[in-house]
Design a protein around this motif. Structure first.
Motif, PDB file in Angstrom:
ATOM      1  N   HIS A 131      -4.452   2.986   5.048  1.00 26.20           N
ATOM      2  CA  HIS A 131      -3.181   2.474   5.866  1.00 26.20           C
ATOM      3  C   HIS A 131      -3.695   1.536   7.093  1.00 26.20           C
ATOM      4  CE1 HIS A 131       0.742   2.823   7.872  1.00 26.20           C
ATOM      5  NE2 HIS A 131      -0.057   3.065   9.049  1.00 26.20           N
ATOM      6  N   TYR A 132      -5.081   1.989   7.654  1.00 23.60           N
ATOM      7  CA  TYR A 132      -5.272   1.098   8.696  1.00 23.60           C
ATOM      8  C   TYR A 132      -6.023  -0.199   8.176  1.00 23.60           C
ATOM      9  CZ  TYR A 132      -4.255   4.394  12.262  1.00 23.60           C
ATOM     10  OH  TYR A 132      -3.604   5.333  13.158  1.00 23.60           O
ATOM     11  N   LEU A 133      -6.589  -0.048   7.203  1.00 21.59           N
ATOM     12  CA  LEU A 133      -7.084  -1.511   6.405  1.00 21.59           C
ATOM     13  C   LEU A 133      -5.935  -2.465   6.033  1.00 21.59           C
ATOM     14  CD1 LEU A 133      -9.806  -0.319   3.993  1.00 21.59           C
ATOM     15  CD2 LEU A 133     -10.232  -2.001   5.457  1.00 21.59           C
ATOM     16  N   THR A 134      -4.958  -1.677   5.649  1.00 25.69           N
ATOM     17  CA  THR A 134      -3.830  -2.677   5.381  1.00 25.69           C
ATOM     18  C   THR A 134      -3.487  -3.472   6.345  1.00 25.69           C
ATOM     19  OG1 THR A 134      -3.132  -1.240   3.516  1.00 25.69           O
ATOM     20  CG2 THR A 134      -1.476  -2.746   4.255  1.00 25.69           C
TER      21      THR A 134
ATOM     22  N   ILE B 278      -2.952 -11.795   5.641  1.00 26.32           N
ATOM     23  CA  ILE B 278      -2.527 -11.390   4.387  1.00 26.32           C
ATOM     24  C   ILE B 278      -1.292 -10.685   4.548  1.00 26.32           C
ATOM     25  CG2 ILE B 278      -2.826  -9.943   2.216  1.00 26.32           C
ATOM     26  CD1 ILE B 278      -5.851 -10.654   2.662  1.00 26.32           C
ATOM     27  N   PHE B 279      -0.190 -11.045   3.396  1.00 30.13           N
ATOM     28  CA  PHE B 279       1.073 -10.473   3.431  1.00 30.13           C
ATOM     29  C   PHE B 279       0.968  -8.858   2.882  1.00 30.13           C
ATOM     30  CE2 PHE B 279       5.820 -10.785   3.671  1.00 30.13           C
ATOM     31  CZ  PHE B 279       6.142  -9.412   3.238  1.00 30.13           C
ATOM     32  N   ALA B 280       0.208  -7.959   3.738  1.00 31.38           N
ATOM     33  CA  ALA B 280      -0.055  -6.490   3.610  1.00 31.38           C
ATOM     34  C   ALA B 280       0.730  -5.635   4.239  1.00 31.38           C
ATOM     35  CB  ALA B 280      -1.549  -6.236   3.977  1.00 31.38           C
ATOM     36  N   THR B 281       1.343  -4.900   3.161  1.00 34.43           N
ATOM     37  CA  THR B 281       2.769  -4.143   3.965  1.00 34.43           C
ATOM     38  C   THR B 281       2.480  -2.643   3.596  1.00 34.43           C
ATOM     39  OG1 THR B 281       4.377  -5.444   4.030  1.00 34.43           O
ATOM     40  CG2 THR B 281       5.052  -3.352   3.218  1.00 34.43           C
ATOM     41  N   SER B 282       2.616  -1.825   4.548  1.00 38.76           N
ATOM     42  CA  SER B 282       2.541  -0.433   4.095  1.00 38.76           C
ATOM     43  C   SER B 282       3.739   0.433   4.153  1.00 38.76           C
ATOM     44  CB  SER B 282       1.372   0.369   5.081  1.00 38.76           C
ATOM     45  OG  SER B 282       1.126   1.422   4.867  1.00 38.76           O
ATOM     46  N   GLY B 283       3.964   1.106   2.968  1.00 35.25           N
ATOM     47  CA  GLY B 283       5.159   2.016   2.840  1.00 35.25           C
ATOM     48  C   GLY B 283       4.739   3.436   3.085  1.00 35.25           C
TER      49      GLY B 283
ATOM     50  N   GLN C 289       0.902  -1.274   0.107  1.00 36.63           N
ATOM     51  CA  GLN C 289       0.102   0.195  -0.357  1.00 36.63           C
ATOM     52  C   GLN C 289       0.872   1.230   0.027  1.00 36.63           C
ATOM     53  OE1 GLN C 289      -2.976   0.991  -0.498  1.00 36.63           O
ATOM     54  NE2 GLN C 289      -2.770   2.932   0.171  1.00 36.63           N
ATOM     55  N   ALA C 290       0.469   2.094  -0.858  1.00 34.68           N
ATOM     56  CA  ALA C 290       1.241   3.404  -1.024  1.00 34.68           C
ATOM     57  C   ALA C 290       0.646   4.461  -0.021  1.00 34.68           C
ATOM     58  CB  ALA C 290       1.168   4.021  -2.457  1.00 34.68           C
TER      59      ALA C 290
ATOM     60  N   GLN D  73       9.833  -8.179   0.209  1.00 30.02           N
ATOM     61  CA  GLN D  73      10.974  -9.530   0.197  1.00 30.02           C
ATOM     62  C   GLN D  73      11.192  -9.941   1.731  1.00 30.02           C
ATOM     63  OE1 GLN D  73      11.054 -10.613  -3.157  1.00 30.02           O
ATOM     64  NE2 GLN D  73       9.874  -8.522  -3.312  1.00 30.02           N
ATOM     65  N   LYS D  74      10.407  -9.148   2.630  1.00 29.10           N
ATOM     66  CA  LYS D  74      10.795  -9.666   3.926  1.00 29.10           C
ATOM     67  C   LYS D  74      10.222 -10.838   4.244  1.00 29.10           C
ATOM     68  CE  LYS D  74      12.723  -7.508   6.742  1.00 29.10           C
ATOM     69  NZ  LYS D  74      14.373  -7.498   7.182  1.00 29.10           N
ATOM     70  N   LYS D  75      10.527 -11.265   5.403  1.00 32.21           N
ATOM     71  CA  LYS D  75       9.487 -12.466   5.752  1.00 32.21           C
ATOM     72  C   LYS D  75       8.245 -11.959   6.223  1.00 32.21           C
ATOM     73  CE  LYS D  75      12.660 -16.366   6.939  1.00 32.21           C
ATOM     74  NZ  LYS D  75      14.004 -16.015   7.245  1.00 32.21           N
ATOM     75  N   LYS D  76       8.156 -10.985   7.144  1.00 29.20           N
ATOM     76  CA  LYS D  76       6.950 -10.510   7.386  1.00 29.20           C
ATOM     77  C   LYS D  76       6.621  -9.432   7.118  1.00 29.20           C
ATOM     78  CE  LYS D  76       6.663 -13.133  11.939  1.00 29.20           C
ATOM     79  NZ  LYS D  76       7.474 -13.220  13.119  1.00 29.20           N
ATOM     80  N   PRO D  77       5.181  -8.998   6.688  1.00 23.66           N
ATOM     81  CA  PRO D  77       4.797  -7.733   6.675  1.00 23.66           C
ATOM     82  C   PRO D  77       4.687  -6.586   7.788  1.00 23.66           C
ATOM     83  CG  PRO D  77       2.736  -9.140   6.901  1.00 23.66           C
ATOM     84  CD  PRO D  77       4.031 -10.080   6.910  1.00 23.66           C
ATOM     85  N   ASP D  78       4.926  -5.603   7.459  1.00 18.53           N
ATOM     86  CA  ASP D  78       5.150  -4.478   8.468  1.00 18.53           C
ATOM     87  C   ASP D  78       4.909  -2.920   7.646  1.00 18.53           C
ATOM     88  OD1 ASP D  78       5.713  -3.205  10.843  1.00 18.53           O
ATOM     89  OD2 ASP D  78       7.587  -4.417  11.048  1.00 18.53           O
ATOM     90  N   ASP D  79       5.142  -1.892   8.603  1.00 22.17           N
ATOM     91  CA  ASP D  79       5.030  -0.576   8.199  1.00 22.17           C
ATOM     92  C   ASP D  79       6.493   0.141   7.973  1.00 22.17           C
ATOM     93  OD1 ASP D  79       2.358  -0.872   8.298  1.00 22.17           O
ATOM     94  OD2 ASP D  79       2.335   0.066  10.210  1.00 22.17           O
ATOM     95  N   TYR D  80       6.727   0.777   7.064  1.00 27.36           N
ATOM     96  CA  TYR D  80       8.341   1.539   6.847  1.00 27.36           C
ATOM     97  C   TYR D  80       7.996   2.761   6.449  1.00 27.36           C
ATOM     98  CZ  TYR D  80       9.951  -3.306   6.920  1.00 27.36           C
ATOM     99  OH  TYR D  80      10.385  -4.902   7.359  1.00 27.36           O
ATOM    100  N   ILE D  81       8.637   3.720   7.301  1.00 25.48           N
ATOM    101  CA  ILE D  81       8.934   4.975   6.896  1.00 25.48           C
ATOM    102  C   ILE D  81      10.174   5.172   5.572  1.00 25.48           C
ATOM    103  CG2 ILE D  81       9.782   7.383   7.604  1.00 25.48           C
ATOM    104  CD1 ILE D  81       7.105   7.071   9.205  1.00 25.48           C
TER     105      ILE D  81
END
Ligand code: NDP
Ligand code: GDP
Length: 340
Positions: A158-161, A170-175, A123-124, A235-243
């Motif tokens: 973002h919160y839905l992700t 689900i592997f849902a990641t937010s950048g 998610q962008a 490509q990470k093992k787990k989905p997460d949020d990143y700045i």
């Protein structure tokens, strides 16, 4: 076996750079857009990759179009970049912004959940979500305080992700990307608007142009580097949020000063408030004026990101500082300059 990536918003700035990056990584890239007239894909053409992409029409407002595309291909990674992405327009078109920028992400997440929950989702998200900032340097855990319909729609997505990550595994990641610019940036955004304006003045096509609040500050990075971070997140093992940010902030006025200095324009600022303007030192001719029409009903005054987590976990770091970015943008604008 080639991996398949689907990029929504392929005709946009990030869509073009991400497609270029993934093609180099040997992905099969499916790019979705909302138009049948593909002649508008100037960004993909400029990068020389237009014929390497499989195009599908997919209006984010239509869940049936989304489902059709997701059923047609075996997709590994989805990069959801499509959005009504301009803050200014979100004030005049709040409903469309909510429907596309907010609900559009939900439509994709629902499609993934029902068709193939193994698909990885990016998610962008945007630094605009921090809005009227509640912490000096914004990190992943900084509370959100959005100030525009655009930012509010992004907060929803973002919160839905996070919610689809937690609820359905689900592997849902937010950048959470801070402003990122390039020669492919949309012309309505302030950086590209300034550079186009200055180049047109030098080419004697216009005498001056107008801006809104030149005291707002942004953390500007180079889009080409930021799309690599998107891929690294998936490509990470787990989905997460990143700045993703540079950690430096500059005002619009600083940006103009760097740009005019690179262009060797002998200019100075005169006047105050709405009367402030940029003039040539010798002739006193005006280059930039302030017009209240470009002020926003509510402004985000300053953004500055802390991307320490991305540095540590993704081994990603920004390489291009603002002066270098401005040079890249100006050189390209001059190279591709065409008189209207
Ligand atoms: P752009 O505005 O360049 O691209 C947006 C894309 O979304 C375009 O391809 C556009 O298609 C597409 N789109 C718009 N409406 C719809 C719709 N109804 N259905 C399908 N597609 C649609 O944005 P960027 O590339 O700069 O940004 C990519 C994403 O990252 C966006 O979601 C943006 O909000 C977000 N973001 C961007 C930041 C930045 O600084 N660039 C910072 C943080 C987040 P069309 O060509 O038809 O208009
Ligand atoms: P944003 O951070 O996503 O809103 O990116 P923009 O490039 O659209 O705007 C960055 C900042 O520049 C905001 O604080 C705007 O208010 C400010 N700004 C000042 N003048 C202008 C202008 O003429 N156009 C745009 N787009 N922004 C302007």
């Amino acid at each position: 076996m080639k991996k398949t990536a689907l990029i929504t918003g392929i005709s946009g700035q990030d869509g073009a750079y991400l497609a270029q990056f993934l093609i180099k990584k040997n992905y099969r890239v499916i790019g979705t857009d909302r138009r049948s007239a593909r002649s508008v894909n100037w960004r993909l053409r400029r990068l020389g990759i237009e014929n390497k992409i499989i195009f599908e029409e997919m209006e984010l407002g239509e869940i049936y179009e989304i489902q059709r595309v997701f059923k047609k291909y075996k997709i590994n990674e989805v990069y959801n970049l499509a959005a009504q992405s301009f803050v200014g327009t979100s004030f005049s078109s709040p409903l469309n912004t909510a429907n596309i920028t907010g609900l559009g992400s939900l439509r994709i997440l629902e499609t993934i959940r029902s068709i193939d929950p193994k698909i990885k989702f990016y998610q962008a998200s945007s630094s605009e979500m921090f809005g009227d900032i509640l912490e000096k340097r914004q990190k992943e855990k900084t509370p959100l305080n959005p100030q525009s319909p655009y930012a509010i729609a992004k907060v929803f997505a973002h919160y839905l992700t996070k919610n689809y990550r937690n609820s359905y595994n689900i592997f849902a990641t937010s950048g959470i990307l801070f402003n990122h610019e390039s020669p492919l940036r949309g012309e309505e955004f302030v950086t590209r608007k300034i550079i186009i304006g200055l180049v047109k003045i030098l080419k004697k096509e216009i005498d001056y142009f107008e801006l809104g609040n030149i005291y707002a500050k942004r953390d500007w990075g180079y889009a080409k580097e930021y799309v690599e971070a998107m891929w690294k997140m998936l490509q990470k093992k787990k989905p997460d949020d990143y700045i993703i940010s540079t950690g430096k902030t500059y005002s619009i006025k600083d940006f103009i000063n760097f740009a005019t200095s690179y262009l060797r324009m002998d200019v100075k600022w005169v006047g105050k408030g709405l009367k402030e303007k940029l003039v040539y030192k010798k002739s006193k001719k005006t280059l930039i004026k302030i017009n209240p029409k470009f002020f926003r009903p509510s402004e985000v005054n300053i953004l500055i990101g802390d991307s320490a987590k991305a540095k540590k976990d993704l081994k990603w770091r920004p390489k291009t500082d603002l002066k270098k970015l401005i040079k890249i943008m100006i050189d390209d604008e001059i190279k591709y300059y065409v008189k209207l």
